[in-house]
Write an enzyme that holds these catalytic residues in place. Structure first.
Site, PDB file in Angstrom:
ATOM      1  N   TRP A 466     -10.025   9.107  -3.662  1.00 23.88           N
ATOM      2  CA  TRP A 466      -8.637   8.681  -3.746  1.00 23.88           C
ATOM      3  C   TRP A 466      -8.265   7.618  -2.707  1.00 23.88           C
ATOM      4  O   TRP A 466      -7.087   7.316  -2.542  1.00 23.88           O
ATOM      5  CB  TRP A 466      -7.721   9.900  -3.589  1.00 23.88           C
ATOM      6  CG  TRP A 466      -8.053  10.959  -4.575  1.00 23.88           C
ATOM      7  CD1 TRP A 466      -7.540  11.093  -5.845  1.00 23.88           C
ATOM      8  CD2 TRP A 466      -9.001  12.026  -4.417  1.00 23.88           C
ATOM      9  NE1 TRP A 466      -8.109  12.170  -6.478  1.00 23.88           N
ATOM     10  CE2 TRP A 466      -9.017  12.767  -5.625  1.00 23.88           C
ATOM     11  CE3 TRP A 466      -9.834  12.429  -3.377  1.00 23.88           C
ATOM     12  CZ2 TRP A 466      -9.824  13.887  -5.811  1.00 23.88           C
ATOM     13  CZ3 TRP A 466     -10.643  13.538  -3.559  1.00 23.88           C
ATOM     14  CH2 TRP A 466     -10.628  14.260  -4.768  1.00 23.88           C
ATOM     15  N   ASP A 467      -9.237   7.080  -1.977  1.00 23.36           N
ATOM     16  CA  ASP A 467      -8.955   6.145  -0.894  1.00 23.36           C
ATOM     17  C   ASP A 467      -8.076   6.788   0.169  1.00 23.36           C
ATOM     18  O   ASP A 467      -7.176   6.173   0.724  1.00 23.36           O
ATOM     19  CB  ASP A 467      -8.295   4.865  -1.429  1.00 23.36           C
ATOM     20  CG  ASP A 467      -8.256   3.744  -0.386  1.00 23.36           C
ATOM     21  OD1 ASP A 467      -9.016   3.830   0.597  1.00 23.36           O
ATOM     22  OD2 ASP A 467      -7.467   2.807  -0.556  1.00 23.36           O
TER      23      ASP A 467
END
Length: 786
Positions: A466-467
């Site tokens: 998800w960064d």
């Protein structure tokens, strides 16, 4: 008997209402088919029936519209409670149409039975509609003055005496977070809740560094200046270094590193320079007091703080090339945006890579250089952590390893440097990540300051898709836990967790538990079964369809349909080819600005932000074909060499507004010893984001960082509206604000001038990717001389 003449006003009104009803009804059918609310279909039917009755000049139209008003009001309150910013978009159109329908030119044109005169506003059919509108007005009035999102409370006052730290004088600021501890806390007390409203501009300096046509979108002023003796030191987006007189703002010198043109940069910013003074140098020695500047073309330059001249004895003619021993060299694809930490006679530096370009990106190696000579002393390679000695020529560090693009901290007494790490690229697909490398993804690690050996690692996200890289500087503070003094580390994260760890061992001080998360990764990938959740958390509740928002019922309906069409099972829903709603998004609840910590109160001041993003995996048949960018652009999010490119974008309506309801940004205070959030208030207005510049206090995101002071006042300038604000640390109450000439997406600092006044320094240069107004202003505030 003669028929009543047709009324153009009634006919046009009825036609428009019917058209609106068709649009609502069609969207409502679509939404119901996706398992959503029935309201839009029912409301559309009410619009259609009212429109038909108006065209037919039947008073029954007013009865039907009264039912639409009451039904809409009841539905809105049932879904949103007394939340004005959720009620208003749901009801304003229905309310205004109702007002129009009770006007004499409408009621006077409605035909009753033969021989009857048309009903008036308060007679017959007009009375129920008028009463329903009055009820809606009353509910709206009550909700306008209510704030269901506000949490009132108080933080404790000072409960510990803190000795002077790191030898930094109280009126100075020697590192990005003032000291190596990164607290963003000033021990100055002259500005208090009682006098802060008297702050005024003492001086303004314009750097002259403005965005050019060849600059990347994310060209930003994110710098926190340093203050040493009587001089301020700062850097600009193009890596100019400027020295200013701290009392007058007059320029003393500037240095231009002549950064290489045509760099393929994602970010063009400089968050600060680093400072070092030789312990035994003669007062007049050349380069005895040094500044260290990271540049966008991957150099580290040493400057004489007195003159701005390059220190030629450092490195190779005054600089170090950070591409040395780096794999996959490509101009602009590796550089440092944050100042290095200077401690223990070493300069420790990391670097950023361009996000999600390919599977052949540079290494995230952390390197330490001798502060005097520039000689490489050690290097921590996340892919080979046990080998910290410098590599011989021809060897390279592990590619695609987690990098540290943010700010580090250090505890020289413990002999450790604390490093926030990002993810192993690509961010949204991890099927081919090396397990040895992934051990450190999205972690905060402690390295031995002298040798670079790993002391401990704490992973904030397992197998991050998800960064959710660790974006902010670890903050160091001593806490009193169960009667014992614990040297702690406070680590804010993008997903909203604030981990409080023992900085000696990495063990949690506040409890951390593993919780099950959604499963089902993309083809060839996997998901972690659980993720760590801290006792101190700003993680928002999961989104529901009722949280969807818009300026009108129509874009709100669009957002509901979009919400139902995306994959979303709460936080950590894996990326998908269908499209996944990521909430909190990779903008982060917290980003590089971090939090401010008061070591005497043992409390923090935070600026949580809440914006949802969409992540959509795009299958690629050709490992090198561009799918999401033009050939002329930097290939961000292409993930060349991986099975998927990725589309990443904010979850917004066709009008460009967030699809989730406000507030989108807060200020908050929390007790670090108990893990309790004491207060939390909406912060900032939409004045500079709305088509009409009205200062509605809806709560907007902040990108920057807060400053706390011993006087009990906190400062913040990074909101999306152009203001610097002051707050009472105890309660979070806003005490003062001043208009800025541009976006203030940086962290304020405070210092004492030669005149004895306490100054608060704000940088207003704007942020390219946020779309805030660009500028180049450095502004100093102080209380009046008298």
């Amino acid at each position: 008997m003669s028929m009543p003449r047709p009324s153009p006003v009634l006919w046009i009104t009825g036609l428009l209402v019917a058209i609106l009803g068709l649009a609502l009804g069609a969207g409502g059918v679509w939404l119901i088919g996706m398992g959503g609310s029935w309201y839009y279909l029912l409301a559309g039917a009410g619009f259609l029936l009212t429109g038909a009755l108006l065209i037919a000049r039947r008073p029954l139209a007013l009865w039907v519209w009264a039912a639409v008003v009451l039904g809409s009001l009841g539905w809105a309150v049932w879904e949103a409670g007394l939340d004005w910013w959720q009620l208003a978009p749901r009801g304003w159109l229905v309310f205004l149409i109702g007002l129009w329908l009770v006007m004499p030119w409408i009621t006077g044109g409605l035909a009753g039975a033969p021989g009857e005169r048309p009903p008036g506003v308060l007679r017959g059919a007009g009375l129920p509609l008028s009463l329903s509108l009055l009820l809606a007005l009353a509910v709206g009035g009550v909700s306008f003055f209510a704030d269901p999102h506000d949490r009132a409370g108080t933080l404790p006052g000072p409960r510990a005496e803190v000795a002077a730290d790191d030898g930094v004088p109280a009126g100075e600021w020697h590192a990005y977070g003032r000291t190596h501890e990164g607290q963003r806390f000033s021990p100055l007390e002259r500005i208090t809740p009682g006098n802060v409203a008297r702050l005024e501009v003492a001086w303004t300096f314009n750097t002259g560094d403005v965005r050019g046509p060849g600059d990347p979108v994310e060209t930003t002023y994110e710098v926190t200046p340093l203050k040493i003796d009587d001089t301020l030191y700062l850097c600009t987006p193009h890596a100019w270094v400027i020295a200013l007189d701290a009392d007058s703002g007059e320029e003393r010198w500037r240095f231009d590193p002549k950064v290489t043109d045509e760099l393929a940069l994602q970010h063009q910013t400089c968050r600060g320079v680093s400072w070092h003074a030789a312990e035994e140098a003669a007062p007049d020695a050349t380069c005895a007091r040094r500044l260290f500047l990271p540049t966008p073309d991957a150099r580290l330059i040493a400057l004489d703080a007195e003159t701005g001249e390059v220190c030629r004895s450092f490195g190779q003619d005054g600089q170090i090339g950070l591409w040395e021993n780096m794999p996959f060299t490509q101009s602009g694809f590796y550089y440092s945006t944050s100042p290095p930490v200077v401690a223990g006679g070493l300069i420790v530096i990391g670097g950023a890579v361009n996000d999600n370009v390919s599977t052949t990106e540079p290494s995230g190696v952390i390197r330490a250089y001798d502060v005097d000579s520039g000689e490489l002393v050690w290097a921590f390679d996340p892919g080979n952590p046990d080998l910290t000695v410098p590599l011989p020529p021809g060897r390279t560090w592990t590619p695609n390893s987690p990098n540290s693009w943010s700010i580090m901290s250090a505890d020289e007494a413990l002999g450790m440097v604390y490093v926030p790490l990002g993810n192993a690229p690509p961010d949204q697909w991890g099927g081919n990540r090396d397990p040895a490398v992934e051990r450190f993804s999205s972690s905060v690690i402690a390295l031995d300051l002298a040798t670079g050996q790993l002391r401990w690692a704490f992973q904030t996200v397992h197998h991050d898709l998800w960064d959710y890289d660790v974006p902010s500087q670890p903050t160091l503070i001593d806490l009193e836990i169960d009667g014992q003094t614990v040297p702690a580390l406070v680590q804010p994260t993008k997903q909203g967790e604030i981990y409080v760890l023992d900085r000696r061992t990495g063990e949690p001080v506040l409890p951390v538990e593993e919780r099950a998360v959604p499963q089902g990764a993309a083809e060839g990938d996997r998901t972690a079964p659980s993720q760590p959740v801290s006792a101190l958390s700003f993680d928002p509740p999961p989104l529901e369809e009722s949280d969807m928002w818009g300026a009108t019922p129509f874009d709100q309906l669009w957002c509901r349909i979009a919400f139902r069409g995306l994959r979303y099972e709460g936080r950590y829903t894996p990326p998908s080819t269908r499209g996944t709603l990521v909430y909190p998004g990779n903008f982060g609840v917290f980003n590089w600005g971090g939090v401010a910590v008061d070591p005497t109160r043992r409390a923090l001041f935070a600026t949580p932000a809440y914006l949802a993003f969409v992540s959509r995996l795009i299958p690629r048949q050709d490992a090198e074909e561009r799918l999401v960018t033009e050939e002329s652009d930097v290939p961000l999010n292409e993930n060349l060499g991986a099975p998927f490119a990725v589309e990443l974008y904010p979850f917004t309506s066709p009008l460009g507004l967030p699809c989730q309801a406000p507030p989108w940004g807060y200020v908050a205070g929390a007790d670090l010893e108990t893990g309790q959030i004491a207060w939390m208030h909406r912060n900032g207005t939409v004045r500079d984001r709305a088509p009409v510049p009205l200062p509605f206090k809806m709560g907007v995101p902040d990108l920057g960082g807060p400053l706390m002071t011993a006087g009990g006042v906190a400062f913040l300038s990074g909101t999306l509206d152009y203001y610097v604000r002051a707050y009472d640390v105890t309660t979070g109450e806003q005490l003062w604000e001043d208009r800025l000439p541009a976006g203030g997406q940086a962290t304020p600092m405070s210092y004492t001038g030669a005149d004895g006044r306490q100054y608060v320094l704000v940088v207003a240069g704007g942020h390219g990717s946020l779309g805030t107004k660009a500028g180049d202003a450095i502004i100093a505030y102080a209380l009046p001389d008298n």
